[in-house]
Design an enzyme around this catalytic site. Structure first.
Site, PDB file in Angstrom:
ATOM      1  CG  ASP A  26      -2.899   2.811  11.681  1.00  0.00           C
ATOM      2  OD1 ASP A  26      -3.148   3.798  10.965  1.00  0.00           O
ATOM      3  OD2 ASP A  26      -1.792   2.237  11.706  1.00  0.00           O
ATOM      4  CG  ASP A  28      -0.568   2.326   5.714  1.00  0.00           C
ATOM      5  OD1 ASP A  28      -0.876   1.583   4.771  1.00  0.00           O
ATOM      6  OD2 ASP A  28      -0.693   3.565   5.671  1.00  0.00           O
ATOM      7  CG  HIS A 100       1.648  11.758  -0.821  1.00  0.00           C
ATOM      8  ND1 HIS A 100       0.279  11.744  -0.631  1.00  0.00           N
ATOM      9  CD2 HIS A 100       2.161  10.902   0.105  1.00  0.00           C
ATOM     10  CE1 HIS A 100      -0.015  10.954   0.374  1.00  0.00           C
ATOM     11  NE2 HIS A 100       1.094  10.425   0.841  1.00  0.00           N
TER      12      HIS A 100
END
Length: 256
Positions: A26, A28, A100
């Site tokens: 992953d 973050d 975003h």
């Protein structure tokens, strides 16, 4: 930030490489503890620059992390507390998309500035994997540009070239759905039984479990108190020392 050069490669057909085919990280919370002091800060700056009276505190952002994906996170938050008056209903989807993108740019600036370091042990494991011919991927709900930039900036271009990135909107359904891990396995031609996922949250663990891949959890600042039932192994960090930290041998022992 000074990036150390890659360790000299060894025979890619080593015994470890033969058993462990790939590590699927992953991003973050795993490669770097980015959520609290990276993404959260970037979201708040994007809100401010757009005249939106919104600031996500540390505790509130921890709750919002229950929703995977930044666009989805903003939508879930405003669906709960009410949408800013400056965002008409018919413009919500487009505005969230624009926010975003802006947030991602701010976040990448934070990475470029060296504000967010890699977590302990990440470079050591990556170098060990490369030296043993173990393939690398990063599977994240974050923007593919942000993930690629983080890897290249914090690890250097040589290591970044060894990673395949599966992130952002490459899959329609995000974690805890297994889609991003299934995509990585399929596109890289991997054997799930010879892969290990490295996650930091129960959402990520759920995605790995749903994909049928062994998962080690490295607890992060937001996830320390979560329920990691079903994880193959749980650690506080990968660790800088090979004597006390996680190694390729550790990961190989987790294979199904």
């Amino acid at each position: 930030m000074r990036i150390c050069s890659l360790v000299p490669p060894t025979d890619p057909r080593s015994e470890l490489g033969a058993a462990l085919e790939a590590i699927l990280f992953d991003c973050d919370g795993v490669l770097a503890d980015t959520e609290r002091d990276g993404h959260r800060v970037a979201f708040n700056q994007a809100f401010k620059e757009n005249g939106i009276d919104e600031e996500w505190g540390v505790e509130r952002y921890g709750v919002l992390l229950e929703t995977g994906g930044g666009k989805e996170r903003m939508t879930a938050h405003w669906n709960e507390v009410g949408w800013p008056k400056s965002i008409p209903e018919e413009e919500r989807a487009e505005k969230v998309k624009g926010l975003h993108l802006q947030k991602t740019g701010i976040f990448m600036d934070l990475i470029d500035a060296g504000s967010i370091p890699l977590r302990p042990g990440v470079l050591r494991i990556v170098d060990e994997a490369i030296s043993n011919g173990v393939r690398l991927a990063c599977c994240s709900t974050s923007s593919d540009k942000a993930v690629s930039n983080l890897i290249k900036t914090l690890m250097g271009p040589e290591r970044a070239a060894k990673f395949q990135v599966f992130a952002g909107d490459m899959v329609k359904v995000k974690k805890p759905a297994p889609d991003v891990y299934n995509m990585a396995v399929e596109e890289m031609g991997l054997d799930k039984s010879r892969c290990v996922v490295v996650e930091d949250t129960h959402i990520g663990l759920g995605a790995a479990k749903a994909a049928g891949i062994s998962c080690i959890v490295t607890k992060s600042s937001y996830s320390a108190g979560e329920d990691f039932t079903g994880a193959s192994k749980i650690v506080d960090e990968l660790g800088d020392s090979p004597e006390t930290g996680v190694t390729l041998e550790t990961l190989t022992s987790l294979l199904k």
